[in-house]
Design an enzyme around this catalytic site. Structure first.
Site, mmCIF file in Angstrom:
data_model
loop_
_atom_site.group_PDB
_atom_site.id
_atom_site.type_symbol
_atom_site.label_atom_id
_atom_site.label_comp_id
_atom_site.label_asym_id
_atom_site.label_seq_id
_atom_site.Cartn_x
_atom_site.Cartn_y
_atom_site.Cartn_z
ATOM 1 N N TRP A 127 0.870 -1.181 0.000
ATOM 2 C CA TRP A 127 0.000 0.000 0.000
ATOM 3 C C TRP A 127 0.910 1.235 0.000
ATOM 4 O O TRP A 127 1.768 1.352 0.896
ATOM 5 C CB TRP A 127 -0.867 -0.056 1.259
ATOM 6 C CG TRP A 127 -1.819 1.070 1.453
ATOM 7 C CD1 TRP A 127 -2.648 1.618 0.516
ATOM 8 C CD2 TRP A 127 -2.063 1.780 2.675
ATOM 9 N NE1 TRP A 127 -3.392 2.618 1.094
ATOM 10 C CE2 TRP A 127 -3.054 2.737 2.408
ATOM 11 C CE3 TRP A 127 -1.550 1.684 3.968
ATOM 12 C CZ2 TRP A 127 -3.537 3.601 3.386
ATOM 13 C CZ3 TRP A 127 -2.024 2.537 4.945
ATOM 14 C CH2 TRP A 127 -3.013 3.491 4.646
ATOM 15 N N ASP A 208 -0.370 -5.599 9.255
ATOM 16 C CA ASP A 208 -1.397 -4.638 8.890
ATOM 17 C C ASP A 208 -2.639 -5.430 8.480
ATOM 18 O O ASP A 208 -2.629 -6.144 7.473
ATOM 19 C CB ASP A 208 -0.900 -3.764 7.725
ATOM 20 C CG ASP A 208 -1.910 -2.693 7.347
ATOM 21 O OD1 ASP A 208 -3.066 -2.781 7.780
ATOM 22 O OD2 ASP A 208 -1.534 -1.773 6.585
ATOM 23 N N ALA A 210 -6.213 -4.862 7.470
ATOM 24 C CA ALA A 210 -7.179 -3.826 7.083
ATOM 25 C C ALA A 210 -8.447 -4.410 6.464
ATOM 26 O O ALA A 210 -9.398 -3.673 6.207
ATOM 27 C CB ALA A 210 -6.530 -2.843 6.111
ATOM 28 N N LYS A 243 -13.100 -0.871 6.649
ATOM 29 C CA LYS A 243 -13.721 -1.684 5.597
ATOM 30 C C LYS A 243 -14.719 -2.666 6.173
ATOM 31 O O LYS A 243 -15.856 -2.740 5.712
ATOM 32 C CB LYS A 243 -12.662 -2.468 4.811
ATOM 33 C CG LYS A 243 -11.374 -1.709 4.527
ATOM 34 C CD LYS A 243 -11.544 -0.609 3.529
ATOM 35 C CE LYS A 243 -10.544 0.505 3.710
ATOM 36 N NZ LYS A 243 -9.226 0.331 3.239
HETATM 37 N N1 PMP Z 1 -3.606 -0.654 5.420
HETATM 38 C C1 PMP Z 1 -3.956 -1.014 4.183
HETATM 39 C C2 PMP Z 1 -3.231 -2.123 3.520
HETATM 40 C C3 PMP Z 1 -5.004 -0.359 3.537
HETATM 41 O O1 PMP Z 1 -5.355 -0.736 2.305
HETATM 42 C C4 PMP Z 1 -5.675 0.678 4.209
HETATM 43 C C5 PMP Z 1 -6.802 1.431 3.552
HETATM 44 N N2 PMP Z 1 -6.615 1.814 2.255
HETATM 45 C C6 PMP Z 1 -5.267 1.020 5.508
HETATM 46 C C7 PMP Z 1 -4.228 0.322 6.071
HETATM 47 C C8 PMP Z 1 -5.865 2.129 6.326
HETATM 48 O O2 PMP Z 1 -7.198 2.284 6.355
HETATM 49 P P1 PMP Z 1 -7.928 3.397 7.210
HETATM 50 O O3 PMP Z 1 -6.923 4.368 7.733
HETATM 51 O O4 PMP Z 1 -8.895 4.028 6.287
HETATM 52 O O5 PMP Z 1 -8.594 2.653 8.330
#
Ligand code: PMP
Length: 393
Positions: A127, A208, A210, A243
């Site tokens: 990411w 991570d 997510a 998500k």
């Molecule tokens: N890690 C990854 C791999 C992601 O794809 C995302 C969202 N695009 C996030 C972390 C963070 O998401 P958020 O801060 O919106 O909770």
């Protein structure tokens, strides 16, 4: 003094969102930004979240500050969701954060405080915001190969070869499930081999997570994380609720840290300190809703059912797209789309082919050919399949 500022590079995915909005073609298809969309292209408030909001509105009597690190009930609910019942509470510290992004940032901050000389290893690709945060913090970083772009699967041999270079005290960033941007994920056996390697090296895994619940199910998607957590003495997990609870704008996340029991008190105190120095208290609303949904049996059942609809809907679209491409290409070379998990797959198209699909077919995907499966529906799958073949992918 602001004249001295240098323009920052625009976020490519957000820039693509702007282009999509400006495109007048009625049949345009947005496969860019990483947001779940239903068959009508909406990102609905989940039913259990809506119900929890109503209950909360009726019951809430104060908006005074909560706890600096976030409510213990939120920490416990998230720890159980991610690590499962019976998680080692005596070794766990946790922090309510501003989304999963905030959890990543605070994890990097904690690692830097504990070991200022650490290098952060990341999957190449990852990411893009991981890299931009690390660069902003001036933390040394190194990529490990991850994706075989010809076969569109994890290049595990290359990954393990590169991770041989990890030294004690380094942080190794792993995607818990639904790898962004490739959609290719480690098997449980591969997770075990990674855990062994990191343990032997004395490295700190940072996972991570997510998209828990978007791949193979809530427990299956946490299986790699749980395996690492059960084997290594120290682990960090950055979980996002954006998500799987559909609460993107509420900015809800949780950083969980497993340490030696003797280090827990100081670790927990340091996490609270990090919140204090950055923004003091994290936003409460989303975390409170998540706690309610996870701990109230009726809300939980409703949430799990809807999350399962979301997950199986995406799997259905993957299968439909793979089938369609099998027919059109008269080959199995796109079968990987059905094997990948989560919202994303990296198609393996060149930037020129991505551009052709945008100009000729009004199909928007990220320049590295990451496509958001949730941006499709039964009608647009055949359109995309034809465009992919016409572009010569
Ligand atoms: N890690 C990854 C791999 C992601 O794809 C995302 C969202 N695009 C996030 C972390 C963070 O998401 P958020 O801060 O919106 O909770």
């Amino acid at each position: 003094m602001f004249n001295a500022l240098k323009p920052q590079a625009a976020d490519k995915i957000l820039a693509l969102m702007g282009l999509f909005r400006a495109d007048p073609r009625a049949d345009k298809v947005d496969l860019g930004v990483g947001v779940y969309k239903d068959a009508e292209g909406r990102t609905p408030v989940m039913r259990a979240i809506k119900a929890a909001e109503k209950q909360l509105w009726e019951a809430e009597t104060t908006k005074t500050y909560t706890a600096l690190a976030g409510e213990p009930a939120f920490h416990a609910a998230m720890a159980e969701l991610v690590l499962g019942k019976g998680y080692p509470a005596e070794r766990l510290s946790a922090l309510q954060t501003v989304g999963g992004t905030g959890a990543c940032r605070m994890g990097f901050e904690l690692a830097r405080l504990a070991n200022p000389g650490c290098t952060v290893w990341f999957s190449d690709p990852t990411w893009p915001n991981h890299l931009s945060i690390l660069d902003f913090m001036k933390l040394p970083r190194k990529g490990y190969r991850y994706f075989d772009s010809a076969a569109r699967v994890v290049d595990f041999e290359a990954m393990m070869e590169d991770l041989q270079g990890v030294t004690a005290g380094d942080v190794v960033l792993l995607h818990g499930c639904c790898h962004n941007p490739t959609g290719a994920n480690l098997t449980l056996e591969q997770w075990a081999a990674v855990a062994d390697l990191l343990e032997a090296k004395g490295a700190l895994p940072m996972i991570d997570l997510a998209y828990q619940g978007f791949g193979d199910g809530l427990d299956a998607d946490a299986a790699g994380t749980r395996l690492v957590a059960s084997r290594l003495p120290e682990v960090m997990i950055a979980a996002s609720c954006s998500k799987n609870f559909g609460i993107y704008r509420e900015r809800t996340g949780c950083l969980m840290v497993l340490s030696d029991a003797a280090a827990k008190e100081t670790t927990q105190g340091t996490l609270a300190y990090l919140n204090r120095q950055t923004y003091s208290f994290a936003p409460d609303h989303g975390a409170r809703l998540v706690t309610m949904v996870l701990t109230d049996p009726a809300l939980r059942a409703e949430w799990e059912a809807e999350l399962e609809e979301v997950r199986t809907g995406m799997l259905g679209l993957r299968q439909q797209l793979a089938d369609e491409l099998r027919q059109l290409s008269n080959s199995d070379r796109f079968d990987f789309l059905a094997q990948h998990r989560g919202m994303f797959s990296r198609l393996g198209a060149t930037p020129e082919q991505v551009e052709t699909m945008r100009s000729e077919n009004a199909i928007y995907m990220v320049g590295d050919s990451r496509l958001n499966i949730a941006g499709l529906n039964a009608k647009t799958v055949p359109i995309l399949a034809r465009a992919i073949i016409a572009a010569g992918v």
